[in-house]
Motif scaffolding. Structure first.
Motif, PDB file in Angstrom:
ATOM      1  N   ASP A 132       0.808  -1.223   0.000  1.00  0.00           N
ATOM      2  CA  ASP A 132       0.000   0.000   0.000  1.00  0.00           C
ATOM      3  C   ASP A 132       0.839   1.269   0.000  1.00  0.00           C
ATOM      4  O   ASP A 132       0.322   2.368   0.144  1.00  0.00           O
ATOM      5  N   ASN A 133       2.141   1.143  -0.158  1.00  0.00           N
ATOM      6  CA  ASN A 133       3.047   2.295  -0.153  1.00  0.00           C
ATOM      7  C   ASN A 133       3.967   2.151  -1.355  1.00  0.00           C
ATOM      8  O   ASN A 133       5.036   1.581  -1.269  1.00  0.00           O
ATOM      9  N   SER A 134       3.553   2.668  -2.490  1.00  0.00           N
ATOM     10  CA  SER A 134       4.253   2.383  -3.745  1.00  0.00           C
ATOM     11  C   SER A 134       5.709   2.842  -3.722  1.00  0.00           C
ATOM     12  O   SER A 134       6.044   3.886  -3.175  1.00  0.00           O
ATOM     13  N   MET A 135       6.550   2.033  -4.322  1.00  0.00           N
ATOM     14  CA  MET A 135       7.974   2.322  -4.386  1.00  0.00           C
ATOM     15  C   MET A 135       8.256   3.677  -5.044  1.00  0.00           C
ATOM     16  O   MET A 135       8.977   4.491  -4.471  1.00  0.00           O
ATOM     17  N   PRO A 136       7.705   3.967  -6.232  1.00  0.00           N
ATOM     18  CA  PRO A 136       8.045   5.260  -6.839  1.00  0.00           C
ATOM     19  C   PRO A 136       7.586   6.453  -6.006  1.00  0.00           C
ATOM     20  O   PRO A 136       8.319   7.439  -5.894  1.00  0.00           O
ATOM     21  N   ARG A 137       6.409   6.367  -5.408  1.00  0.00           N
ATOM     22  CA  ARG A 137       5.941   7.491  -4.574  1.00  0.00           C
ATOM     23  C   ARG A 137       6.816   7.655  -3.342  1.00  0.00           C
ATOM     24  O   ARG A 137       7.147   8.769  -2.946  1.00  0.00           O
ATOM     25  N   ARG A 138       7.193   6.542  -2.712  1.00  0.00           N
ATOM     26  CA  ARG A 138       8.003   6.618  -1.499  1.00  0.00           C
ATOM     27  C   ARG A 138       9.384   7.174  -1.814  1.00  0.00           C
ATOM     28  O   ARG A 138       9.903   8.033  -1.107  1.00  0.00           O
ATOM     29  N   ILE A 139      10.009   6.708  -2.884  1.00  0.00           N
ATOM     30  CA  ILE A 139      11.349   7.199  -3.231  1.00  0.00           C
ATOM     31  C   ILE A 139      11.286   8.656  -3.675  1.00  0.00           C
ATOM     32  O   ILE A 139      12.119   9.466  -3.291  1.00  0.00           O
ATOM     33  N   THR A 140      10.269   9.011  -4.458  1.00  0.00           N
ATOM     34  CA  THR A 140      10.106  10.407  -4.886  1.00  0.00           C
ATOM     35  C   THR A 140       9.919  11.314  -3.673  1.00  0.00           C
ATOM     36  O   THR A 140      10.501  12.397  -3.599  1.00  0.00           O
ATOM     37  N   ALA A 141       9.107  10.876  -2.713  1.00  0.00           N
ATOM     38  CA  ALA A 141       8.887  11.671  -1.502  1.00  0.00           C
ATOM     39  C   ALA A 141      10.191  11.825  -0.710  1.00  0.00           C
ATOM     40  O   ALA A 141      10.502  12.906  -0.197  1.00  0.00           O
ATOM     41  N   TRP A 142      10.976  10.733  -0.607  1.00  0.00           N
ATOM     42  CA  TRP A 142      12.254  10.802   0.108  1.00  0.00           C
ATOM     43  C   TRP A 142      13.221  11.753  -0.592  1.00  0.00           C
ATOM     44  O   TRP A 142      13.859  12.581   0.048  1.00  0.00           O
ATOM     45  N   LYS A 143      13.306  11.639  -1.911  1.00  0.00           N
ATOM     46  CA  LYS A 143      14.184  12.535  -2.665  1.00  0.00           C
ATOM     47  C   LYS A 143      13.750  13.989  -2.490  1.00  0.00           C
ATOM     48  O   LYS A 143      14.588  14.876  -2.297  1.00  0.00           O
ATOM     49  N   SER A 144      12.458  14.241  -2.536  1.00  0.00           N
ATOM     50  CA  SER A 144      11.936  15.597  -2.362  1.00  0.00           C
ATOM     51  C   SER A 144      12.270  16.130  -0.969  1.00  0.00           C
ATOM     52  O   SER A 144      12.723  17.269  -0.817  1.00  0.00           O
ATOM     53  N   PHE A 145      12.043  15.310   0.043  1.00  0.00           N
ATOM     54  CA  PHE A 145      12.351  15.706   1.416  1.00  0.00           C
ATOM     55  C   PHE A 145      13.828  16.040   1.569  1.00  0.00           C
ATOM     56  O   PHE A 145      14.191  17.071   2.146  1.00  0.00           O
ATOM     57  N   THR A 146      14.710  15.170   1.079  1.00  0.00           N
ATOM     58  CA  THR A 146      16.143  15.394   1.249  1.00  0.00           C
ATOM     59  C   THR A 146      16.625  16.596   0.445  1.00  0.00           C
ATOM     60  O   THR A 146      17.582  17.259   0.834  1.00  0.00           O
ATOM     61  N   THR A 147      15.953  16.887  -0.657  1.00  0.00           N
ATOM     62  CA  THR A 147      16.285  18.100  -1.421  1.00  0.00           C
ATOM     63  C   THR A 147      15.920  19.338  -0.615  1.00  0.00           C
ATOM     64  O   THR A 147      16.725  20.265  -0.477  1.00  0.00           O
ATOM     65  N   LYS A 148      14.706  19.354  -0.069  1.00  0.00           N
ATOM     66  CA  LYS A 148      14.244  20.526   0.694  1.00  0.00           C
ATOM     67  C   LYS A 148      15.001  20.700   2.000  1.00  0.00           C
ATOM     68  O   LYS A 148      15.367  21.812   2.371  1.00  0.00           O
ATOM     69  N   GLN A 149      15.239  19.604   2.711  1.00  0.00           N
ATOM     70  CA  GLN A 149      15.853  19.691   4.030  1.00  0.00           C
ATOM     71  C   GLN A 149      17.370  19.828   4.003  1.00  0.00           C
ATOM     72  O   GLN A 149      17.943  20.523   4.833  1.00  0.00           O
ATOM     73  N   PHE A 150      18.018  19.142   3.062  1.00  0.00           N
ATOM     74  CA  PHE A 150      19.472  19.075   3.079  1.00  0.00           C
ATOM     75  C   PHE A 150      20.133  19.652   1.824  1.00  0.00           C
ATOM     76  O   PHE A 150      21.350  19.654   1.718  1.00  0.00           O
TER      77      PHE A 150
END
Length: 152
Positions: A81-99
């Motif tokens: 229920d937690n798709s790989m592309p959405r999860r990785i895209t969200a992680w990449k987005s978070f790390t871009t914004k935060q770091f």
């Protein structure tokens, strides 16, 4: 002159017939690889902390995650229920914004199949800094998270 055929990008959606919790070998590359951005300052530590957070909050399970100067490798399981592309895209987005990490648009994934050894992939990942000449033994590379251990 004949035009070369264009490669069609393959999607990353996990087919419905794949069991929940299958393990994927993931590679994600930084945008400016020559600058070695992932080991600047506290970036590697922050990336590993974010991976541990996702593990702790059941968003994915990274059994092994290693940060190289210009890319990351992981052995990661995703819930159905937690798709790989959405999860990785969200992680990449978070790390871009935060770091401030800038990633290439795509990522590489490969589902480990029964005839493939998890140990072989883990060994390949752990030896990556050795093959790159960054350390002389895998245990000397500091930028790694073993999903069965906690960050120190």
């Amino acid at each position: 002159m004949n035009a070369l055929p264009q490669r069609k990008p393959l999607g990353h959606e996990i087919p419905s017939w794949v069991r929940d919790g299958e393990i994927y070998f993931i590679t994600i590359c930084a945008e400016n690889r020559a600058a070695r951005p992932l080991i600047q300052g506290t970036i590697a530590h922050n990336l590993l902390e974010s991976v541990a957070y996702l593990n702790d909050h059941d968003q994915w399970f990274a059994r092994l995650f290693l940060v190289m100067p210009d890319h990351v490798h992981g052995l990661i399981s995703f819930r159905a229920d937690n798709s790989m592309p959405r999860r990785i895209t969200a992680w990449k987005s978070f790390t871009t914004k935060q770091f401030g990490v800038k990633w290439q648009d795509r990522f590489f994934d490969h589902r480990l199949r029964r005839d493939e050894s998890l140990d072989e992939k883990a060994h390949y990942i752990r030896m990556n800094p050795v093959r790159a000449g960054l350390v002389d033994a895998p245990e000397k590379w500091p930028h790694v998270l073993d999903g069965y251990k906690r960050l120190g």
